[in-house]
Design an enzyme around this catalytic site. Structure first.
Site, PDB file in Angstrom:
ATOM      1  N   SER A  63     -19.135 -60.319  -6.715  1.00 51.16           N
ATOM      2  CA  SER A  63     -17.806 -60.413  -7.308  1.00 51.16           C
ATOM      3  C   SER A  63     -16.728 -60.641  -6.259  1.00 51.16           C
ATOM      4  O   SER A  63     -16.872 -60.283  -5.098  1.00 51.16           O
ATOM      5  CB  SER A  63     -17.478 -59.122  -8.065  1.00 51.16           C
ATOM      6  OG  SER A  63     -18.405 -58.911  -9.090  1.00 51.16           O
TER       7      SER A  63
HETATM    8  N1  SAH Z   1     -22.750 -55.533  -7.765  1.00 52.42           N
HETATM    9  C1  SAH Z   1     -23.243 -56.770  -7.192  1.00 52.42           C
HETATM   10  C2  SAH Z   1     -22.998 -57.973  -8.083  1.00 52.42           C
HETATM   11  C3  SAH Z   1     -23.980 -57.974  -9.162  1.00 52.42           C
HETATM   12  S1  SAH Z   1     -24.254 -59.480 -10.070  1.00 52.42           S
HETATM   13  C4  SAH Z   1     -22.672 -57.028  -5.819  1.00 52.42           C
HETATM   14  O1  SAH Z   1     -21.849 -56.249  -5.349  1.00 52.42           O
HETATM   15  O2  SAH Z   1     -23.078 -58.021  -5.212  1.00 52.42           O
HETATM   16  C5  SAH Z   1     -25.176 -58.724 -11.359  1.00 52.42           C
HETATM   17  C6  SAH Z   1     -26.550 -58.220 -10.971  1.00 52.42           C
HETATM   18  O3  SAH Z   1     -27.072 -57.511 -12.060  1.00 52.42           O
HETATM   19  C7  SAH Z   1     -27.541 -59.335 -10.653  1.00 52.42           C
HETATM   20  O4  SAH Z   1     -28.093 -59.118  -9.387  1.00 52.42           O
HETATM   21  C8  SAH Z   1     -28.603 -59.175 -11.755  1.00 52.42           C
HETATM   22  O5  SAH Z   1     -29.903 -59.484 -11.311  1.00 52.42           O
HETATM   23  C9  SAH Z   1     -28.465 -57.715 -12.107  1.00 52.42           C
HETATM   24  N2  SAH Z   1     -28.911 -57.304 -13.436  1.00 52.42           N
HETATM   25  C10 SAH Z   1     -28.759 -57.926 -14.626  1.00 52.42           C
HETATM   26  N3  SAH Z   1     -29.274 -57.196 -15.624  1.00 52.42           N
HETATM   27  C11 SAH Z   1     -29.774 -56.064 -15.053  1.00 52.42           C
HETATM   28  C12 SAH Z   1     -30.448 -54.905 -15.560  1.00 52.42           C
HETATM   29  N4  SAH Z   1     -30.707 -54.736 -16.869  1.00 52.42           N
HETATM   30  N5  SAH Z   1     -30.810 -53.945 -14.686  1.00 52.42           N
HETATM   31  C13 SAH Z   1     -30.556 -54.078 -13.361  1.00 52.42           C
HETATM   32  N6  SAH Z   1     -29.922 -55.149 -12.825  1.00 52.42           N
HETATM   33  C14 SAH Z   1     -29.542 -56.124 -13.662  1.00 52.42           C
END
Ligand code: SAH
Length: 225
Positions: A63
């Site tokens: 983000s």
């Molecule tokens: N917080 C992160 C950005 C995350 S993007 C940062 O600081 O970089 C969203 C993430 O959520 C992705 O890596 C995706 O693989 C993960 N994601 C999506 N659904 C999920 C689930 N049910 N459980 C765990 N991770 C999940």
């Protein structure tokens, strides 16, 4: 330890966070300390401190700094909390959280992303972050309950297990909505009730898993945050 690019970080904090109303000194210091460039893919390191989201592998995104700051500030962390993050991604958000609370548990669905983030935490010597691989919509029961839960992907609804793993008074921050628009929301357990606040429009990749979107619901998992 990597302390370079301090000036870019100070500028990011001043222009992208302080000038937009994020005031907590503890929070701003966390952003000055965490080397964001070590969390982005090598190809994007030059852009690490820009006012934008950046791509990770597997169609995921890290983000924009302001959104990380806003979500973190909504958790209102004082220092003693145990925090659950759903969606480790690059690990940057977890790293920021780890400087503001006692312990971070972060869950990532993609083993490869979890592994990369763990490596960065190790390199930087961040010891109060535990990375779990799995479906974060189920929460992480062995360490529950949590004073704060942060979901960094957009859900169709609040996963029920997350509400159940929140302490009384605890806060859950989650973007809700689909590919056409999402709202960042804060849910707080107050007594026997849930208080719900809608904060602002945002754009995240989809939350998958049992209580998330299925790929047939939302066919563009690679859209930008
Ligand atoms: N917080 C992160 C950005 C995350 S993007 C940062 O600081 O970089 C969203 C993430 O959520 C992705 O890596 C995706 O693989 C993960 N994601 C999506 N659904 C999920 C689930 N049910 N459980 C765990 N991770 C999940």
């Amino acid at each position: 330890m990597e302390h370079s690019r301090q000036e870019e970080r100070s500028q990011m904090v001043a222009e992208q966070l302080e000038q937009r109303g994020i005031r907590s000194a503890r929070l701003l210091n966390a952003f000055r300390a965490v080397p964001r460039h070590l969390f982005v893919p090598a190809d994007y390191q030059a852009e690490a401190y820009l006012d934008e989201a950046l791509p990770l592998s597997l169609g995921q995104t890290i983000s924009q700094p302001f959104i990380v700051g806003l979500m973190t500030s909504l958790l209102n962390l004082k220092g003693a909390e145990r925090v659950l993050e759903v969606g480790t991604g690059s690990g940057y958000q977890a790293a920021i959280l780890s400087r503001l609370c006692a312990q971070v548990h972060t869950i990532e669905l993609e083993p490869r992303l979890a592994e990369l983030a763990s490596q960065v935490f190790q390199t930087l010597g961040y010891k109060n972050i535990t990375v779990h691989v799995g479906d974060g919509t189920l929460g992480w029961l062995p360490e529950a309950p949590y004073e704060a839960i942060l979901v960094t992907a957009a859900g169709a609804q609040v996963p029920q297990p997350l509400l159940e793993q929140l302490t009384l008074g605890g806060r859950l921050v989650i973007p809700l909505g689909g590919e056409n628009g999402q709202v960042l929301e804060v849910w707080q357990r107050v007594g026997g009730q849930i208080r719900r606040n809608r904060i602002t429009q945002v754009r995240f990749v989809p939350l998958r898993g049992k209580y998330g979107w299925s790929f047939t619901d939302w066919s563009s998992p690679d859209n930008e945050e």
